[in-house]
Design an enzyme around this catalytic site. Structure first.
Site, PDB file in Angstrom:
ATOM      1  N   ASP A 107       0.831  -1.206   0.000  1.00  0.00           N
ATOM      2  CA  ASP A 107       0.000   0.000   0.000  1.00  0.00           C
ATOM      3  C   ASP A 107       0.867   1.258   0.000  1.00  0.00           C
ATOM      4  O   ASP A 107       1.992   1.237   0.497  1.00  0.00           O
ATOM      5  CB  ASP A 107      -0.895  -0.027   1.251  1.00  0.00           C
ATOM      6  N   GLY A 108       0.317   2.337  -0.563  1.00  0.00           N
ATOM      7  CA  GLY A 108       0.994   3.624  -0.479  1.00  0.00           C
ATOM      8  C   GLY A 108       1.580   4.141  -1.791  1.00  0.00           C
ATOM      9  O   GLY A 108       2.212   5.190  -1.814  1.00  0.00           O
ATOM     10  N   TRP A 147       2.740   8.071  -2.429  1.00  0.00           N
ATOM     11  CA  TRP A 147       4.161   8.238  -2.775  1.00  0.00           C
ATOM     12  C   TRP A 147       4.279   9.104  -4.032  1.00  0.00           C
ATOM     13  O   TRP A 147       5.102  10.026  -4.085  1.00  0.00           O
ATOM     14  CB  TRP A 147       4.783   6.856  -3.006  1.00  0.00           C
ATOM     15  N   ARG A 193      -0.810   8.995  -9.942  1.00  0.00           N
ATOM     16  CA  ARG A 193      -0.786   7.778  -9.121  1.00  0.00           C
ATOM     17  C   ARG A 193      -0.091   6.605  -9.824  1.00  0.00           C
ATOM     18  O   ARG A 193       0.602   5.811  -9.188  1.00  0.00           O
ATOM     19  CB  ARG A 193      -2.223   7.386  -8.750  1.00  0.00           C
ATOM     20  N   HIS A 203       2.595   3.350  -8.955  1.00  0.00           N
ATOM     21  CA  HIS A 203       2.420   1.909  -9.211  1.00  0.00           C
ATOM     22  C   HIS A 203       3.627   1.347  -9.970  1.00  0.00           C
ATOM     23  O   HIS A 203       4.054   0.223  -9.723  1.00  0.00           O
ATOM     24  CB  HIS A 203       1.126   1.653  -9.985  1.00  0.00           C
ATOM     25  N   SER A 241      -7.279  -5.749  -5.747  1.00  0.00           N
ATOM     26  CA  SER A 241      -8.354  -6.383  -4.978  1.00  0.00           C
ATOM     27  C   SER A 241      -9.677  -6.308  -5.730  1.00  0.00           C
ATOM     28  O   SER A 241      -9.828  -5.533  -6.682  1.00  0.00           O
ATOM     29  CB  SER A 241      -8.493  -5.675  -3.620  1.00  0.00           C
ATOM     30  N   ASN A 266     -10.775  -2.835  -5.891  1.00  0.00           N
ATOM     31  CA  ASN A 266     -10.007  -1.833  -6.639  1.00  0.00           C
ATOM     32  C   ASN A 266     -10.657  -1.389  -7.958  1.00  0.00           C
ATOM     33  O   ASN A 266     -10.263  -0.382  -8.541  1.00  0.00           O
ATOM     34  CB  ASN A 266      -8.572  -2.313  -6.915  1.00  0.00           C
ATOM     35  N   ARG A 314     -11.798   2.299  -8.478  1.00  0.00           N
ATOM     36  CA  ARG A 314     -10.894   3.420  -8.799  1.00  0.00           C
ATOM     37  C   ARG A 314     -11.243   3.976 -10.179  1.00  0.00           C
ATOM     38  O   ARG A 314     -12.024   3.395 -10.910  1.00  0.00           O
ATOM     39  CB  ARG A 314      -9.452   2.928  -8.765  1.00  0.00           C
ATOM     40  N   ARG A 364       1.851  -5.070   6.062  1.00  0.00           N
ATOM     41  CA  ARG A 364       1.137  -4.034   5.315  1.00  0.00           C
ATOM     42  C   ARG A 364       1.929  -2.745   5.417  1.00  0.00           C
ATOM     43  O   ARG A 364       2.278  -2.310   6.515  1.00  0.00           O
ATOM     44  CB  ARG A 364      -0.267  -3.799   5.846  1.00  0.00           C
ATOM     45  N   GLU A 413       1.406 -13.721  11.989  1.00  0.00           N
ATOM     46  CA  GLU A 413       1.862 -12.513  12.690  1.00  0.00           C
ATOM     47  C   GLU A 413       1.648 -11.355  11.711  1.00  0.00           C
ATOM     48  O   GLU A 413       1.777 -11.537  10.501  1.00  0.00           O
ATOM     49  CB  GLU A 413       3.362 -12.623  12.991  1.00  0.00           C
TER      50      GLU A 413
END
Ligand code: FPP
Length: 241
Positions: A19-20, A24, A32, A36, A64, A67, A70, A187, A206
């Site tokens: 993510d991000g 960024w 955007r 990617h 996902s 998504n 978008r 994540r 975890e």
């Protein structure tokens, strides 16, 4: 701890919610999709870093089932990136002995992308190194629903008895049926959500939620997270031995 020392104590299967990318790019005044593309370069770096970190399975969340909401430009740009990525990396995966698999519902993906996915899976089917699984049009709930449909069909056709459906049976119908459960789910970008990723499979994983944006996620950050996993104690609901 050096890469070679992680060994058996480290996670065998790492799953990542990348993510991000958008933030960024936007922080650099760029569209955007620029983020990617930078994110795709990191995927390459992390796949390459797996053997040295003792990671045998890497599963990444690329797109996902949500998504699609978008903008059309972003969705089309991502689909084109996936096509180009697979085309460009396919031979390299073979060279690196990386076995590629895809999870998610392929029905909504375009013909060209689907055939590239099939080709990459076929071409790398003999590879015995890192197992890279790319989640594309993937949603955990969607996966469980699709699995349940197939399972119900087997019951209806008499191949399976309802009383035989248990925790061992159901995962055989999931997209991930040939993979072990993830040991560590990471994540990036500071959000502490799992966003419908590997819901069934991550029951005992975890989690690491880190602030780094995905395009800044280097192999050193990966190494640090994998190393610190080795110092955790997993009890799977039991007590300390
Ligand atoms: C989330 O960042 C990222 C995605 C929805 C796409 C992930 C795709 C890549 C990393 C590209 C490369 C992948 C492959 C397999 C070639 P975001 O756009 O939601 O970022 P934001 O939260 O900052 O907006």
């Amino acid at each position: 701890m050096g890469a070679k020392d992680i060994g058996a104590a480290g996670p065998r299967h790492v799953a990542i919610i990348m993510d991000g990318n958008g933030r960024w790019a936007q922080s650099r005044g760029r569209p955007r999709l620029f983020g990617h593309h930078a994110g795709a370069r990191r995927v390459r770096e992390i796949v390459e870093a797996c053997p040295a970190n003792g990671v045998k399975y890497l599963t990444i969340f690329a797109f996902s089932t949500e998504n699609w909401k978008r903008t059309q430009t972003e969705v089309a740009g991502l689909m084109s990136l996936f096509r180009r990525y697979i085309m460009k990396e396919m031979q390299d995966f073979v060279r690196q002995n990386v076995r590629v698999r895809f999870i998610g519902d392929r029905v909504r993906l375009d013909e060209k992308l689907r055939s590239l996915m099939d080709e990459a899976e076929e071409l790398t089917s003999h590879c015995t190194g890192t197992n890279l699984t790319i989640a594309l049009n993937y949603g955990g709930r969607d996966e469980v629903a699709r699995a349940t449909q197939r399972l119900a069909q087997d019951v209806a056709d008499g191949r399976l008895k309802p009383e035989d459906v248990d925790e061992e049976t159901l995962p055989k119908y999931l997209d991930t049926c040939v993979l072990p459960d993830p040991d560590l789910v990471i994540r990036t970008s500071g959000e502490a959500r799992i966003s419908n990723f590997l819901l069934w499979q991550s029951a005992y994983a975890e989690y690491e939620f880190i602030d780094t944006l995905w395009p800044d996620f280097t192999k050193d950050v990966f190494h640090k997270l994998v190393s610190s996993y080795g110092s955790r104690e997993r009890r799977y609901g039991g007590v300390k031995a």
